[in-house]
Scaffold this active site. Structure first.
Site, PDB file in Angstrom:
ATOM      1  N   ASP A   6       1.443  -0.691   0.185  1.00 35.40           N
ATOM      2  CA  ASP A   6      -0.087  -0.015   0.122  1.00 35.40           C
ATOM      3  C   ASP A   6       0.864   1.369  -0.158  1.00 35.40           C
ATOM      4  O   ASP A   6       1.423   1.183   0.582  1.00 35.40           O
ATOM      5  CB  ASP A   6      -0.982  -0.219   0.983  1.00 35.40           C
ATOM      6  CG  ASP A   6      -1.498   0.693   1.836  1.00 35.40           C
ATOM      7  OD1 ASP A   6      -2.427   1.734  -0.085  1.00 35.40           O
ATOM      8  OD2 ASP A   6      -3.106   1.017   2.698  1.00 35.40           O
ATOM      9  N   ASP A  53      -3.787   2.464  -5.991  1.00 31.13           N
ATOM     10  CA  ASP A  53      -2.033   2.498  -4.650  1.00 31.13           C
ATOM     11  C   ASP A  53      -1.924   1.546  -4.642  1.00 31.13           C
ATOM     12  O   ASP A  53      -1.232   1.561  -3.021  1.00 31.13           O
ATOM     13  CB  ASP A  53      -1.888   4.352  -4.124  1.00 31.13           C
ATOM     14  CG  ASP A  53      -2.901   3.826  -3.270  1.00 31.13           C
ATOM     15  OD1 ASP A  53      -4.222   3.220  -3.217  1.00 31.13           O
ATOM     16  OD2 ASP A  53      -3.657   4.551  -2.064  1.00 31.13           O
ATOM     17  N   GLU A  54      -2.695   0.064  -4.319  1.00 28.01           N
ATOM     18  CA  GLU A  54      -2.596  -1.276  -3.334  1.00 28.01           C
ATOM     19  C   GLU A  54      -2.279  -2.295  -4.689  1.00 28.01           C
ATOM     20  O   GLU A  54      -3.155  -2.364  -5.417  1.00 28.01           O
ATOM     21  CB  GLU A  54      -3.886  -0.466  -2.860  1.00 28.01           C
ATOM     22  CG  GLU A  54      -4.230  -1.214  -1.237  1.00 28.01           C
ATOM     23  CD  GLU A  54      -5.544  -1.482  -0.628  1.00 28.01           C
ATOM     24  OE1 GLU A  54      -6.062  -2.164  -0.252  1.00 28.01           O
ATOM     25  OE2 GLU A  54      -5.534  -0.270  -0.945  1.00 28.01           O
TER      26      GLU A  54
END
Lengths: 372, 381
Positions: free
Chosen positions: B16, B111-112
């Site tokens: 993350d 973003d993960e």
């Protein structure tokens, strides 16, 4: 209550019954068998119900004293099952039902039976009479196609249409359709349609043997009563109208494959060892003299097998199936050779038994996968 | 479907990015470094915070908060309009690094991502070494930091990545999982929102250990499908496969209205507009979806999401509109105005790339939405 009965005799009647006992503890009393012993008639009646379906079985026994008890169906069946194949004494003893056989004895706690739902008795004089074995055959041909993944209740049942000269059972889950037709004069004047619950049908399959006995049925709008040998079954009918699946069955097929059923089943089973766990995809490449079966999966590898012992008319075709659904269909079919009718790789496929008896036939539809 | 044995031998990493959008801004504009940065709507608008830097979080600012409110918490915060192109580019660089180790990558959002490194391209035995290498490469190549969690299932890996944020790594070994889960506050169970949290607290469930005392039946009765999921999760059982999760991605469209509205016709017109947009979008990309969700934020900022998962493929604006309309009408309350409305479609598969079972048209057509309201279940945010 006081009864003497042979273990095997009793067990053979209660084993099908235990499958009806509700598994969920919605109403604890329903996990019981209601046992009624009648001295004058020398019979015992054992009843179970899950409220949507009730079954009673009447068993001849040496009844020394009448009486009624409700006991845990599971315990009772397990105890009887465990006993040696000898005569069993069953009698009430205070708040227990005592079961004795040779040197074994059990005291089973008795429940208050006064709340046990009453099972109505219908008069059988005006019942419809069907050949039980044919009904069993129809059920076993269509049962696999009943939907299990929908909340639309009608598809969770089997459509049963009774015409004056034939009756038709059908089921579909959108991926396949199974339909069985039994041709006979059944004394019914106008065509009626019903939707039967699968649990009821599964029970019928269990108790009907393959001999010439008859199945009595009294069909009302919302419920049905069946009587077969010692068993009386009451069941709700599903409400609603079964959609017309016939309009999904195309008639303009231009490709026909005739193939040995057992050979195809074996090949599919072998090739399936390498099929994907997720979609069970299997590809069929059909040309004039060969059916090539192929599968591959990222996780495992690939497999193929050719069958040359076929008759095929039409243009070459590549089509893919979920092989599990295909096997379900092939497994209920019964003739040595089966007929596939295709149109395109994304349109429904029809399957027929090549040979059918005069008064019985069936057809199946299978939807392919979107691509091969 | 595939039967999977309860497996503790998998090696799953959850990565993350830390305060991703804000971090990209601070990287590209040195003057923002060390300062409270808020990405999202302007403070004088009705927009919301999309992300904010760790400096801003100290003031209590968090994502989805109205920008105006964030401004009140920290008037010195710098409000920046998002630059999605820059974020997308940074995200792609990061994703590339993952694929150097494994192809089993499930990108959850920009973003993960989850990685299954049980088998990996370097035959490395240690997932924690892989996670460290990945974090190092991210820093070298993008100048950004990421946090990672390593464990034997997705849920625990995700818990891990949250435990040592920012720029941290947490390893939850099978033998530690029981302790971690038992001591985890209910709110930290990913996916349990405020509403479910309240419901759980009402029955004295505050930590994982309390949750464990509840029988499977009760969990299902009280919380439905989600209950079953958490019954297993708290026992360390999460067999979701990386890259194969049903909700691969979703496509959404939403807007905050210029003023709170209670005009149902207006809402429906707006729904139709975004349903058309989403319908066009998936048709162009030859996708089909199975789930439609609507998001409603009321004037008092309470937010609900309602979803319907159809047994049939959804691929037209009409399907999307019909479902979202029913969901909306079912959640309207008298005298309660609406501030934001949105539709999201998920459970998406690609019609051309993926193999799927064809369904007979009559079976699909037959009254598909009749029982919809009974099938609707709630996921609160």
């Amino acid at each position: 209550m006081k009864i003497k009965i042979m273990k095997d005799e009793l067990l053979s009647y209660i084993q099908p019954l235990i499958t009806v006992v509700p598994s969920k503890n919605v109403m604890p009393l329903l996990t019981n068998f209601l046992i009624v012993a009648k001295e004058e008639e020398s019979i015992i009646d054992i009843t179970t119900t899950d409220l949507s379906m009730s079954v009673s079985v009447e068993i001849s026994a040496n009844v020394l004293e009448s009486g009624t008890v409700a006991v845990s169906a599971k315990n009772f069946t397990e105890i009887i099952n465990s006993l040696p194949d000898k005569e069993i004494d069953i009698f009430t003893d205070n708040e227990f039902l005592r079961i004795e056989c040779l040197k074994s004895n059990f005291n089973l706690i008795v429940s208050d039976h006064s709340q046990f739902p009453l099972i109505p008795k219908l008069d059988l004089t005006n019942s419809n009479v069907f050949p039980a074995a044919q009904i069993k055959k129809m059920i076993s041909l269509v049962e696999f196609a009943v939907a299990t993944d929908t909340k639309r209740a009608v598809f969770n049942g089997v459509s049963w249409t009774i015409n004056p000269d034939k009756q038709i059972m059908a089921a579909t889950d959108g991926k396949k359709i199974a339909e069985a037709t039994f041709i006979h004069e059944n004394g019914i004047e106008e065509t009626k349609s019903y939707i039967l619950a699968t649990k009821t049908l599964s029970f019928l399959i269990k108790i009907i043997s393959d001999d010439d006995d008859q199945l009595d049925a009294i069909l009302e709008d919302k419920r049905v009563m069946f009587h077969y040998k010692n068993y009386t079954i009451f069941s709700h009918l599903l409400t609603g109208v079964y959609p017309d699946y016939n309009r999904a069955i195309p008639i303009d097929h231009d490709k026909t494959l005739v193939i040995n059923r057992a050979e195809l089943i074996n090949a599919v089973k072998r090739v399936s060892l390498m099929a994907s766990y997720e979609i069970f995809s299997m590809r069929f490449e059909i040309s004039k003299d060969t059916l090539k079966i192929f599968t591959k999966s990222r996780e495992q590898g690939e497999a193929k097998e050719d069958i040359t012992n076929i008759t095929y008319e039409g243009d070459d075709l590549i089509i893919a199936f979920n092989y599990k659904y295909l096997l379900q269909v092939l497994n209920v079919m019964y003739s040595e050779e089966v007929i596939f009718k295709f149109k395109k790789s994304k349109t429904p496929v029809l399957l027929f038994n090549k040979t059918e008896s005069e008064n019985f036939n069936s057809r199946f539809l299978l939807m392919p996968l979107n691509k091969a | 479907m595939k039967e999977i044995v309860y497996d503790k031998t998998r090696k799953i990493i959850h990565i993350d990015m830390d305060a991703f959008f804000a971090a990209v801004e601070q990287r590209d504009f040195p003057e923002l470094r060390g300062k409270p940065v808020v990405i999202g709507g302007k403070p004088n608008s009705r927009g919301v915070v999309s992300t904010c830097s760790y400096e801003a979080r100290k003031y209590g600012i968090h994502s989805a908060m109205p920008s105006a409110f964030a401004y009140r918490l920290c008037p010195s915060a710098i409000f920046v309009r998002p630059r999605f192109e820059a974020y997308k580019q940074a995200s792609e660089e990061v994703m590339k690094i993952f694929y150097e180790y494994t192809d089993k990558v499930e990108q959850v959002s920009i973003d993960e991502a989850y990685l299954d490194v049980t088998e990996n391209k370097f035959n490395m035995k240690s997932a924690s070494i892989i996670a460290e290498e990945i974090r190092k490469k991210i820093k070298e190549r993008t100048g950004l930091t990421a946090s990672a969690g390593v464990s034997y299932n997705k849920f625990l890996a995700k818990i891990g990545s949250e435990m040592n944020k920012p720029d941290g790594l947490t390893i939850i070994r099978p033998r530690d999982a029981k302790d971690v889960l038992e001591n985890l506050p209910i709110r930290k169970f990913h996916g349990i929102g405020k509403k479910t949290e309240e419901k759980m607290k009402a029955i004295n469930v505050f930590f994982g250990r309390d949750l464990k005392k509840i029988s499977m039946n009760e969990m299902i009765e009280r919380f439905g499908k989600v209950g079953y999921f958490y019954y297993n999760i708290v026992r360390g059982k999460d067999e979701r496969i990386v890259g194969k999760s049903g909700k691969r991605h979703s496509i959404a469209s939403e807007s905050t209205f210029a003023e709170d509205i209670d005009d149902v016709d207006y809402m429906l017109r707006y729904l139709r507009r975004i349903a058309t947009k989403l319908g066009d979008n998936i048709q162009k990309r030859k996708l089909i979806a199975k789930t439609v969700s609507i998001k409603i934020k009321y004037g008092d900022f309470k937010q609900i999401t309602r979803s319907y998962t159809s047994p049939f493929p959804i691929n037209s604006e009409k399907d999307i509109y019909d479902i979202s309309k029913k969901l909306l009408i079912n959640s309207l309350e008298k005298d309660r105005k609406i501030r934001l409305l949105g539709i999201s479609i998920s459970n998406i598969i690609n019609k051309e790339k993926e193999v799927y079972q064809l369904i007979l048209p009559f079976y699909e057509e037959w009254n598909p939405y009749k029982n919809m309201l009974e099938e609707t279940y709630f996921i609160d945010n």
